[in-house]
Scaffold this motif. Structure first.
Motif, mmCIF file in Angstrom:
data_model
loop_
_atom_site.group_PDB
_atom_site.id
_atom_site.type_symbol
_atom_site.label_atom_id
_atom_site.label_comp_id
_atom_site.label_asym_id
_atom_site.label_seq_id
_atom_site.Cartn_x
_atom_site.Cartn_y
_atom_site.Cartn_z
ATOM 1 N N PHE A 114 0.849 -1.183 0.000
ATOM 2 C CA PHE A 114 0.000 0.000 0.000
ATOM 3 C C PHE A 114 0.888 1.239 0.000
ATOM 4 O O PHE A 114 1.968 1.239 0.598
ATOM 5 N N VAL A 115 0.439 2.277 -0.662
ATOM 6 C CA VAL A 115 1.152 3.552 -0.640
ATOM 7 C C VAL A 115 0.202 4.623 -0.129
ATOM 8 O O VAL A 115 -1.009 4.564 -0.343
ATOM 9 N N SER A 116 0.754 5.608 0.542
ATOM 10 C CA SER A 116 -0.033 6.717 1.064
ATOM 11 C C SER A 116 -0.342 7.681 -0.067
ATOM 12 O O SER A 116 0.551 8.115 -0.791
ATOM 13 N N VAL A 117 -1.615 8.018 -0.225
ATOM 14 C CA VAL A 117 -2.033 8.924 -1.285
ATOM 15 C C VAL A 117 -2.339 10.304 -0.735
ATOM 16 O O VAL A 117 -2.007 11.311 -1.348
ATOM 17 N N ALA A 118 -2.962 10.349 0.434
ATOM 18 C CA ALA A 118 -3.339 11.635 1.026
ATOM 19 C C ALA A 118 -3.269 11.528 2.538
ATOM 20 O O ALA A 118 -3.496 10.467 3.115
ATOM 21 N N MET A 119 -2.965 12.662 3.160
ATOM 22 C CA MET A 119 -2.923 12.719 4.621
ATOM 23 C C MET A 119 -3.529 14.039 5.074
ATOM 24 O O MET A 119 -3.209 15.099 4.531
ATOM 25 N N LEU A 120 -4.433 13.960 6.039
ATOM 26 C CA LEU A 120 -5.058 15.138 6.639
ATOM 27 C C LEU A 120 -4.604 15.189 8.080
ATOM 28 O O LEU A 120 -4.801 14.241 8.831
ATOM 29 N N ASP A 121 -3.965 16.288 8.459
ATOM 30 C CA ASP A 121 -3.381 16.327 9.803
ATOM 31 C C ASP A 121 -4.407 16.549 10.909
ATOM 32 O O ASP A 121 -4.193 16.143 12.033
#
Length: 132
Positions: free
Chosen positions: A68-75
């Motif tokens: 899996f790869v990270s596509v988006a991150m919301l802090d």
């Protein structure tokens, strides 16, 4: 009376993978899976190991191992939900013009981990939804 709910979340990530993993591979990664699943539900074809308490790893390690790869991150995300009952007037109809449920959202910084082509595709898709 008004009911109010507050939801606060931090470090939300969206991960994606190019293929579907079998349910057993996902079941085996759940906390306390050995308590709630039969051993055949934790067996992954092509793997000689089943889950055990000694093999627990972090979520990031498991996601990386499963490609899996990270596509988006919301802090940060804060949501306040207000629910107010609709008052009836003498005619039996609703007398309020305000909505019964109000949601206030506060979003933090959104980080997108995409290449330019993927971002252009995402932007075009969003624009199609927004225009309709």
């Amino acid at each position: 009376s008004v009911q109010a709910y507050k939801l606060s979340l931090s470090d939300l990530c969206i991960h994606i993978c190019n293929y579907r993993h079998p349910h057993n591979a996902e079941n085996a990664l759940l906390s306390c899976a050995h308590r709630y699943f039969h051993s055949e539900d934790l067996f992954v074809l092509g793997s000689n190991q089943r889950t055990s308490n000694q093999s627990l790893t972090s979520l990031d390690n498991d996601l990386s191992r499963m490609d899996f790869v990270s596509v988006a991150m919301l802090d940060a995300l804060d949501a306040i939900i207000l629910c107010s009952p609709r008052l009836k007037n003498q005619n039996g109809s609703s007398s309020q013009t305000d909505p019964a449920i109000t949601v206030a959202l506060t979003l933090g910084k959104l980080s997108l981990h995409t290449c330019q082509d993927s971002f252009s595709c995402l932007n075009n898709t969003y624009n199609e939804w927004f225009i309709k």
